[in-house]
Write a protein that holds these residues in place. Structure first.
Motif, mmCIF file in Angstrom:
data_model
loop_
_atom_site.group_PDB
_atom_site.id
_atom_site.type_symbol
_atom_site.label_atom_id
_atom_site.label_comp_id
_atom_site.label_asym_id
_atom_site.label_seq_id
_atom_site.Cartn_x
_atom_site.Cartn_y
_atom_site.Cartn_z
ATOM 1 N N UNK A 119 -25.845 -32.756 36.931
ATOM 2 C CA UNK A 119 -26.465 -31.445 36.806
ATOM 3 C C UNK A 119 -25.580 -30.399 37.475
ATOM 4 N N UNK A 120 -25.367 -29.287 36.798
ATOM 5 C CA UNK A 120 -24.557 -28.208 37.360
ATOM 6 C C UNK A 120 -24.977 -26.884 36.747
ATOM 7 N N UNK A 121 -24.498 -25.801 37.338
ATOM 8 C CA UNK A 121 -24.730 -24.455 36.824
ATOM 9 C C UNK A 121 -23.404 -23.695 36.802
ATOM 10 N N UNK A 122 -22.376 -24.330 36.263
ATOM 11 C CA UNK A 122 -21.031 -23.746 36.284
ATOM 12 C C UNK A 122 -20.963 -22.435 35.500
ATOM 13 N N UNK A 179 -27.210 -27.805 46.975
ATOM 14 C CA UNK A 179 -27.835 -27.955 48.298
ATOM 15 C C UNK A 179 -26.941 -27.489 49.429
ATOM 16 N N UNK A 180 -25.631 -27.365 49.176
ATOM 17 C CA UNK A 180 -24.705 -26.971 50.229
ATOM 18 C C UNK A 180 -24.821 -25.500 50.610
ATOM 19 N N UNK A 211 -16.749 -19.698 44.420
ATOM 20 C CA UNK A 211 -15.502 -19.598 43.667
ATOM 21 C C UNK A 211 -14.607 -20.814 43.904
ATOM 22 N N UNK A 212 -14.719 -21.449 45.073
ATOM 23 C CA UNK A 212 -13.875 -22.596 45.388
ATOM 24 C C UNK A 212 -14.159 -23.793 44.482
ATOM 25 N N UNK A 213 -15.383 -23.934 43.998
ATOM 26 C CA UNK A 213 -15.739 -25.063 43.127
ATOM 27 C C UNK A 213 -16.924 -24.673 42.260
#
Length: 319
Positions: A119-122, A179-180, A211-213
């Motif tokens: 799961x991501x929200x890129x 969560x980070x 922006x880093x990931x």
């Protein structure tokens, strides 16, 4: 309801009788969900008491689950025949469209592979960076600095309140797959009513951290067990304004991270032990809720463990 513009009843007092729940009227969501619940119960599905938007049906040792958000829904389970039947019954009751395998839901991208479900929200992150002009910024390693001492001071430099609230609101939605940044978002969301330049600097730092990931997300792997584990931590009297503590917890089911939260406590704790116990109470409640939710799905957890770590909680949501 208010009378329509131009309507006149001869100066008499009166009210309108609502005969149909129109889209946009505040009563329509309740009426829609009531009708949807009736259709699901008619199909033989059980409405979960842990989450009222979750409907479950167990048949011959197999499970079919449906969860709905407004008018968007996800159907899953290991009973393929029941899933086909459910889609057919819902299509007869409502105007609906099947989009096939789950790939995108409410801004969350879903990718399935042999490794698991990711799961991501890129796209959401990249769009946010582009809109804020941060797409070409220099990335940073952390979402917030330690010992930031953010608060509300009489000599603070104010910023555009509307812009700040919109940015923080969009970042809050990102916490569903990040969560980070939970702790950093918890901090900046406390100053929505009176933001300053110092608060906006932290919001900008969160964007630079994203922006880093931008493609960072959560991977859910298949596991041989369904053990529930909860971890809690607390930062005692960390708020410089009201001296309240910040609690944080995150829980795992089968070794996969499922829930997390960072929240300032409602009252001032008079000792670090009191603050720790309050944080533990929130974590234990979350573990008990997960046990009940899994029980409704037909999975009986044989054991539940809660690991409590004491100390300063700098970023409770970071993994």
């Amino acid at each position: 309801m208010d009378f329509p513009p131009g309507y006149s009843n001869g100066g008499k007092m009166g009210v309108c009788r609502l005969r149909k729940y129109l889209y946009g009227v505040k009563q329509s969501p309740c009426a829609w969900f009531r009708r949807f619940t009736h259709a699901m119960r008619k199909n033989g599905d059980y409405q979960s008491h842990s989450d009222h938007t979750l409907f479950v049906k167990q048949r011959n040792g197999k499970v079919t689950a449906l969860i709905i958000y407004v008018i968007d829904m996800i159907i899953t389970g290991d009973d393929s025949d029941e899933i086909v039947k459910l889609e057919k019954n819902l299509s007869a009751e409502f105007e609906m469209k099947s989009l096939g395998d789950l790939k995108y839901f409410l801004g969350v991208e879903v990718a399935c592979s042999s490794r698991g479900i990711f799961l991501s929200e890129s796209k959401y992150v990249l769009d946010l960076l582009k809109e804020t002009g941060m797409l070409g910024c220099k990335p940073v390693d952390t979402s917030i600095v330690e010992k930031h001492y953010l608060g509300i001071y009489p000599d603070q430099e104010p910023v555009d309140k509307g812009k700040y609230q919109r940015l923080v609101g969009r970042l809050i939605y990102l916490a569903h797959t990040h969560p980070d940044i939970a702790y950093a978002i918890n901090v900046v969301s406390q100053f929505m009513h009176s933001p300053s330049m110092d608060h906006m600097v932290v919001v900008t730092r969160i964007l630079a951290y994203l922006k880093s990931a931008p493609g960072k997300g959560i991977l859910y792997k298949n596991s041989s067990h369904l053990r529930i584990e909860g971890f809690t931590d607390v930062d005692w009297a960390g708020d410089v304004t009201d001296r309240r503590s910040t609690s944080g917890y995150f829980t795992f089911v089968g070794g996969n991270l499922v829930t997390w939260r960072s929240k300032k406590q409602n009252v001032v704790s008079r000792s670090s032990v009191e603050a720790e116990f309050r944080g533990m109470a929130h974590g234990i409640c979350e573990v008990l809720w997960l046990r009940k939710l899994l029980g409704g799905l037909g999975f009986k957890a044989k054991e539940a463990s809660s690991a409590i770590r004491t100390g300063d909680c700098k970023e409770p949501g970071k993994t």
